[in-house]
Write a protein that holds these residues in place. Structure first.
Motif, PDB file in Angstrom:
ATOM      1  N   LEU A 149      84.737  29.092  16.444  1.00  0.00           N
ATOM      2  CA  LEU A 149      85.798  29.343  15.473  1.00  0.00           C
ATOM      3  C   LEU A 149      87.106  29.645  16.189  1.00  0.00           C
ATOM      4  O   LEU A 149      87.130  30.357  17.190  1.00  0.00           O
ATOM      5  N   VAL A 150      88.188  29.096  15.660  1.00  0.00           N
ATOM      6  CA  VAL A 150      89.522  29.379  16.182  1.00  0.00           C
ATOM      7  C   VAL A 150      90.375  29.934  15.050  1.00  0.00           C
ATOM      8  O   VAL A 150      90.351  29.409  13.932  1.00  0.00           O
ATOM      9  N   LYS A 151      91.102  31.017  15.355  1.00  0.00           N
ATOM     10  CA  LYS A 151      92.011  31.590  14.369  1.00  0.00           C
ATOM     11  C   LYS A 151      93.410  31.690  14.966  1.00  0.00           C
ATOM     12  O   LYS A 151      93.570  32.018  16.142  1.00  0.00           O
ATOM     13  N   VAL A 152      94.393  31.401  14.146  1.00  0.00           N
ATOM     14  CA  VAL A 152      95.793  31.540  14.539  1.00  0.00           C
ATOM     15  C   VAL A 152      96.468  32.426  13.500  1.00  0.00           C
ATOM     16  O   VAL A 152      96.460  32.120  12.310  1.00  0.00           O
ATOM     17  N   ARG A 153      97.007  33.552  13.965  1.00  0.00           N
ATOM     18  CA  ARG A 153      97.642  34.528  13.078  1.00  0.00           C
ATOM     19  C   ARG A 153      96.689  34.940  11.954  1.00  0.00           C
ATOM     20  O   ARG A 153      97.076  35.098  10.797  1.00  0.00           O
ATOM     21  N   GLY A 154      95.401  35.068  12.303  1.00  0.00           N
ATOM     22  CA  GLY A 154      94.390  35.535  11.366  1.00  0.00           C
ATOM     23  C   GLY A 154      93.775  34.472  10.486  1.00  0.00           C
ATOM     24  O   GLY A 154      92.780  34.731   9.805  1.00  0.00           O
ATOM     25  N   ALA A 155      94.344  33.262  10.497  1.00  0.00           N
ATOM     26  CA  ALA A 155      93.834  32.188   9.647  1.00  0.00           C
ATOM     27  C   ALA A 155      92.965  31.226  10.462  1.00  0.00           C
ATOM     28  O   ALA A 155      93.323  30.839  11.579  1.00  0.00           O
ATOM     29  N   ALA A 156      91.819  30.854   9.901  1.00  0.00           N
ATOM     30  CA  ALA A 156      90.916  29.940  10.583  1.00  0.00           C
ATOM     31  C   ALA A 156      91.538  28.550  10.682  1.00  0.00           C
ATOM     32  O   ALA A 156      92.193  28.073   9.752  1.00  0.00           O
ATOM     33  N   VAL A 157      91.343  27.912  11.829  1.00  0.00           N
ATOM     34  CA  VAL A 157      91.861  26.568  12.078  1.00  0.00           C
ATOM     35  C   VAL A 157      90.677  25.638  12.318  1.00  0.00           C
ATOM     36  O   VAL A 157      89.762  25.975  13.073  1.00  0.00           O
ATOM     37  N   SER A 158      90.684  24.495  11.679  1.00  0.00           N
ATOM     38  CA  SER A 158      89.588  23.541  11.813  1.00  0.00           C
ATOM     39  C   SER A 158      89.840  22.599  12.986  1.00  0.00           C
ATOM     40  O   SER A 158      90.744  21.772  12.951  1.00  0.00           O
ATOM     41  N   LEU A 159      89.044  22.760  14.035  1.00  0.00           N
ATOM     42  CA  LEU A 159      89.139  21.875  15.199  1.00  0.00           C
ATOM     43  C   LEU A 159      87.869  21.049  15.309  1.00  0.00           C
ATOM     44  O   LEU A 159      86.779  21.513  14.972  1.00  0.00           O
TER      45      LEU A 159
END
Length: 233
Positions: A149-159
Motif C-alpha cells: 500500500l502507498v499513501k500520499v498525504r494520508g490518501a491511498a494511491v493505486s499503483l
C-alpha cells in the motif's frame, strides 16, 4: 510454486499466435489456458487461478485495454500486453491501465518467454518481501510493504505491482542513483537485451502522476539527467 502449478493465460484472437505461444510455454513447463476475446478471458479468470496473463490489445467483444482495467480492479496478476501498434501513446496507454510489460508484434517467442520468466520471478520475489512487516516514510509519502500500500498525504494511491516495486526500490535506497538499466535489473529480476528504456520511463511517469502534486516538478522521484533516477535522502 512448481512450474506445473503455474497457469499462464494467453488472450489473443489469432489462433496461430496462441498455438505458437502454447508450444513454447508448455516446453517451459507451464500449464496453458487460452481465450480468444476479453470476455472469455474474464470468465476463465473466475474459474481458474492464473499466475500470468499474455493479453493482446486488439480483441473482439472486449478489447485488451478494457479487459486489463477490469482485471486490475480485483487482481495484481502480472500482465504482458501484446500489440501490433508501436506508437509511444499506445505503449503508454497499455502500461497506464496496469500492464506490467508491453511487447510489440511481430515478436520472437524466445523474447516473450524471457519476459514471462522475469515477471514470474519478480512476482515470487514480491511474495517473499511481503512477509516483512516494514514501512518507509518520506515526508507525506508512506510505503507499506506488507500491505503493498502507498499513501500520499494520508490518501491511498493505486499503483500497479511494477510501479510499487520501482517506488519501493528508490525509497529503500534514498540518495542512490539508479540507471534505467539498473531499475530494470532490480525490479524485473532479469538481465536481458530485450528490455526497453522507454518501458521504465513510462512507469516512472505513471508513478509521478499518482504521487506528485506537480508531476513536472517532482518532490519525490528526481531525474539525474544522463544518469538515472533517485529519491533524495
Amino acid at each position: 510454486m512448481s512450474l506445473k502449478n503455474i497457469n499462464v493465460l494467453i488472450v489473443d484472437d489469432d489462433k496461430e499466435i496462441r498455438d505458437v505461444l502454447h508450444v513454447y510455454l508448455r516446453n517451459e513447463g507451464y500449464h496453458v489456458l487460452e481465450a480468444e476475446d476479453g470476455l472469455q478471458a474474464l470468465q476463465l479468470l473466475q474459474q481458474h487461478e492464473v499466475q500470468l496473463i499474455i493479453l493482446d490489445v486488439m480483441l473482439p467483444k472486449l478489447d485488451g485495454i478494457a479487459a486489463c482495467l477490469q482485471i486490475r480492479e480485483r487482481s495484481a496478476i502480472p500482465i504482458i500486453m501484446l500489440s501490433a501498434k508501436v506508437e509511444s501513446l499506445d505503449k503508454i496507454t497499455g502500461l497506464s491501465t496496469g500492464a506490467d510489460d508491453y511487447v510489440t508484434k511481430p515478436f520472437h517467442p524466445v523474447e516473450l518467454m524471457a519476459r514471462v520468466k522475469a515477471q514470474l520471478r519478480r512476482q515470487n520475489f514480491l511474495s517473499l518481501r511481503e512477509e516483512e512487516p516494514s514501512e518507509i516514510h518520506i515526508g507525506d509519502l508512506s510505503i507499506h510493504k506488507k500491505q503493498h500500500l502507498v499513501k500520499v498525504r494520508g490518501a491511498a494511491v493505486s499503483l500497479t505491482p511494477i510501479e510499487f516495486s520501482i517506488l519501493e526500490l528508490l525509497a529503500a535506497n534514498r540518495g542512490q542513483i539508479f540507471s534505467v538499466g539498473k531499475i530494470h535489473e532490480c525490479v524485473w529480476k532479469e538481465q536481458t537485451p530485450f528490455f526497453s528504456d522507454n518501458t521504465v520511463m513510462v512507469h516512472i511517469r505513471n508513478i509521478r502522476e499518482k504521487i506528485e502534486l506537480v508531476p513536472r516538478k517532482p518532490q519525490y522521484i528526481k531525474t539525474v539527467w544522463g544518469v538515472g533516477y533517485k529519491i533524495e535522502k
